[in-house]
Design an enzyme around this catalytic site. Structure first.
Site, PDB file in Angstrom:
ATOM      1  N   CYS A 150      49.298  13.109  56.692  1.00 30.23           N
ATOM      2  CA  CYS A 150      48.087  11.932  56.753  1.00 30.23           C
ATOM      3  C   CYS A 150      48.784  10.710  56.822  1.00 30.23           C
ATOM      4  CB  CYS A 150      47.288  12.369  55.260  1.00 30.23           C
ATOM      5  SG  CYS A 150      48.428  12.588  53.779  1.00 30.23           S
TER       6      CYS A 150
HETATM    7  N1  LIG Z   1      45.850  17.776  51.206  1.00 27.57           N
HETATM    8  C1  LIG Z   1      45.911  16.848  52.317  1.00 27.57           C
HETATM    9  O1  LIG Z   1      45.305  15.741  52.388  1.00 27.57           O
HETATM   10  C2  LIG Z   1      47.201  17.067  53.255  1.00 27.57           C
HETATM   11  C3  LIG Z   1      47.207  16.228  54.462  1.00 27.57           C
HETATM   12  C4  LIG Z   1      47.986  16.680  55.415  1.00 27.57           C
HETATM   13  C5  LIG Z   1      48.806  17.665  55.226  1.00 27.57           C
HETATM   14  N2  LIG Z   1      48.851  18.658  54.249  1.00 27.57           N
HETATM   15  C6  LIG Z   1      49.797  19.327  54.158  1.00 27.57           C
HETATM   16  O2  LIG Z   1      49.186  20.760  54.267  1.00 27.57           O
HETATM   17  C7  LIG Z   1      49.621  21.663  53.492  1.00 27.57           C
HETATM   18  C8  LIG Z   1      48.615  22.377  52.757  1.00 27.57           C
HETATM   19  O3  LIG Z   1      47.979  21.431  51.891  1.00 27.57           O
HETATM   20  P1  LIG Z   1      46.882  21.570  50.780  1.00 27.57           P
HETATM   21  O4  LIG Z   1      46.588  20.166  50.211  1.00 27.57           O
HETATM   22  O5  LIG Z   1      45.939  22.429  51.553  1.00 27.57           O
HETATM   23  O6  LIG Z   1      47.560  22.368  49.606  1.00 27.57           O
HETATM   24  P2  LIG Z   1      46.731  23.437  48.588  1.00 27.57           P
HETATM   25  O7  LIG Z   1      45.657  22.828  48.200  1.00 27.57           O
HETATM   26  O8  LIG Z   1      47.768  23.318  47.571  1.00 27.57           O
HETATM   27  O9  LIG Z   1      46.858  24.867  49.052  1.00 27.57           O
HETATM   28  C9  LIG Z   1      47.802  25.593  49.087  1.00 27.57           C
HETATM   29  C10 LIG Z   1      47.441  26.959  50.044  1.00 27.57           C
HETATM   30  O10 LIG Z   1      48.683  27.727  50.194  1.00 27.57           O
HETATM   31  C11 LIG Z   1      48.810  29.099  49.809  1.00 27.57           C
HETATM   32  N3  LIG Z   1      50.202  29.259  49.477  1.00 27.57           N
HETATM   33  C12 LIG Z   1      50.897  28.546  48.397  1.00 27.57           C
HETATM   34  N4  LIG Z   1      52.204  29.235  48.422  1.00 27.57           N
HETATM   35  C13 LIG Z   1      52.091  30.193  49.537  1.00 27.57           C
HETATM   36  C14 LIG Z   1      53.100  30.976  49.721  1.00 27.57           C
HETATM   37  N5  LIG Z   1      54.244  30.895  49.376  1.00 27.57           N
HETATM   38  N6  LIG Z   1      52.883  31.793  50.708  1.00 27.57           N
HETATM   39  C15 LIG Z   1      51.816  31.873  51.195  1.00 27.57           C
HETATM   40  N7  LIG Z   1      50.328  31.094  50.886  1.00 27.57           N
HETATM   41  C16 LIG Z   1      50.839  30.236  50.009  1.00 27.57           C
HETATM   42  C17 LIG Z   1      47.939  28.723  48.566  1.00 27.57           C
HETATM   43  O11 LIG Z   1      47.192  30.169  48.186  1.00 27.57           O
HETATM   44  P3  LIG Z   1      47.870  31.265  47.545  1.00 27.57           P
HETATM   45  O12 LIG Z   1      48.749  30.542  46.546  1.00 27.57           O
HETATM   46  O13 LIG Z   1      46.794  31.995  46.729  1.00 27.57           O
HETATM   47  O14 LIG Z   1      48.636  32.225  48.374  1.00 27.57           O
HETATM   48  C18 LIG Z   1      46.691  27.812  48.877  1.00 27.57           C
HETATM   49  O15 LIG Z   1      45.715  28.361  49.752  1.00 27.57           O
HETATM   50  C19 LIG Z   1      50.868  21.140  52.722  1.00 27.57           C
HETATM   51  O16 LIG Z   1      52.132  21.457  53.405  1.00 27.57           O
HETATM   52  C20 LIG Z   1      50.522  19.684  52.683  1.00 27.57           C
HETATM   53  O17 LIG Z   1      51.580  18.948  52.654  1.00 27.57           O
HETATM   54  C21 LIG Z   1      47.936  18.287  53.175  1.00 27.57           C
END
Ligand SMILES: NC(=O)c1ccc[n+]([C@@H]2O[C@H](COP(=O)([O-])OP(=O)(O)OC[C@H]3O[C@@H](n4cnc5c(N)ncnc54)[C@H](OP(=O)(O)O)[C@@H]3O)[C@@H](O)[C@H]2O)c1
Length: 344
Positions: A150
């Site tokens: 982001c």
């Molecule tokens: N939030 C933002 O604004 C944003 C912006 C750009 C990029 N990102 C990137 O996008 C990615 C996701 O971000 P988010 O904010 O959506 O994260 P989040 O809200 O913490 O969600 C993480 C997801 O991944 C799953 N997960 C966690 N560990 C896992 C594993 N070992 N194997 C399979 N699934 C797993 C979780 O579900 P379960 O644990 O139930 O499996 C959950 O659905 C991150 O790498 C982040 O850096 C985020």
């Protein structure tokens, strides 16, 4: 119909993918994973999706089921795509990774910033950095897309015109960036609690944030030489949004910067260069796949100030991921992404 799988469907970027793909006429979500919510219907967890995904429930990630999809999005913490992407790619499934796993071209550098060895360095040669405004042609033929972060999206789009034109001094760039709390994901953390983040604002990771090497990599490519960047992220009490205030010095003050920015982004469907003197607001891009930019040169001096705003979950993550999907599958790049931001 493009058969879509999503790994990490319960997180903020995962549910944003679901919201956007619900309006996409050519994509159908066939698999959505969560280890903690396996068996739960998507609409039971996210009632905003009721009526859109009847019958779809979260399931434990399984590479065979995922490999039956045309494309798999990873909306997971770093390291997860390293472990699974190779198998999917070998099965002919395309991968669009929203995490940082394949954003840095240098595996050693990645290990330094992420505190663990790179889990799939052999795939880096296939990874295309999914910033369409720079890499559109490479994205068309890619099989592994690394969706930009982001802060990196807002910062790079704001500084690219100045660096590509060789106008800004690349050795002294400053990115003063503010993020909403959803940038930290849905996982419980004290710093994200309402009472900790509400009615307050703070800088963090001034010494060095993981997005610094990613932004530097992109700006270095645009400038064609090494760059010096000071990047200071801040946490602000809003749910969505990134506001990047970017500073650069120009040697030639006679250049019409407004015209430069308008020309650079004239054919970009998701970059809006505002009229001279404007101040873009994060709320103008909430829910929309838009980067809204304004360029200033206060008091006519040699310091340029660029204001760049995005929704971290849309142009900063899931919207940009869908934009990549559209390019990858030869669709209209705007498909499913043309809605305006929410107001108020
Ligand atoms: N939030 C933002 O604004 C944003 C912006 C750009 C990029 N990102 C990137 O996008 C990615 C996701 O971000 P988010 O904010 O959506 O994260 P989040 O809200 O913490 O969600 C993480 C997801 O991944 C799953 N997960 C966690 N560990 C896992 C594993 N070992 N194997 C399979 N699934 C797993 C979780 O579900 P379960 O644990 O139930 O499996 C959950 O659905 C991150 O790498 C982040 O850096 C985020």
């Amino acid at each position: 119909m493009i058969k879509v799988g999503i790994v990490g469907g319960t997180g903020y970027t995962g549910v944003e993918l679901l919201r956007l793909l619900a309006q996409h006429p050519q994509a159908e979500v066939a698999v959505i994973t969560s280890r903690s919510e396996a068996g739960v219907a998507v609409a039971d967890m996210y009632p905003n999706l009721r009526g859109h995904y009847d019958g779809l429930a979260f399931s434990v990630p399984d590479s065979q089921t995922l490999a039956a999809c045309d494309v798999v999005f990873f909306a997971t913490p770093h390291g997860v795509a390293h472990a699974l992407a190779g198998e999917l790619l070998a099965a002919g499934t395309k991968v669009i990774d929203l995490s940082a796993d394949f954003r840095l071209q240098d595996a050693v550098e990645w290990g330094k910033w992420y505190g663990q060895p790179h889990g799939a360095p052999e795939l880096l040669k296939d990874a295309v950095y999914g910033l369409p405004e720079v890499n559109r042609e490479k994205i068309r033929t890619a099989r592994l897309i690394a969706v930009p972060g982001c802060y990196p999206t807002a910062t790079q789009l704001g500084l690219l015109p100045l660096l590509e034109a060789g106008l800004a001094d690349p050795s002294r760039l400053i990115a003063d960036c503010k993020s909403g709390v959803s940038g930290a994901g849905r996982g419980a953390a004290v710093g994200s609690l309402f009472c900790e983040s509400g009615e307050s604002m703070k800088a963090y990771a001034v010494k060095g944030h993981r997005h610094l090497p990613e932004i530097s990599q992109g700006l270095r490519q645009a400038a064609g030489r090494d760059i010096g960047l000071t990047f200071v992220p801040h946490l602000t009490p809003m749910i969505r949004g990134i506001h990047a205030t970017l500073y650069a010095t120009v040697a030639d003050t006679s250049v019409d910067l407004q015209a430069l920015f308008e020309k650079r982004y004239a054919n970009e469907p998701f970059v809006d260069v505002m009229p001279a003197g404007s101040h873009p607001e994060t709320r103008s891009v909430r829910g929309a796949n838009v980067c809204r930019i304004a360029v200033h040169r206060p008091q006519g001096g040699d310091l340029v100030v660029v204001l760049s705003v995005i929704d971290n979950l849309v142009k900063g993550a899931s919207g940009q991921a869908v934009q990549n999907l559209n390019i990858l599958f030869g669709l209209d790049e705007r498909m499913g992404l043309s809605h305006a931001g929410l107001m108020p």
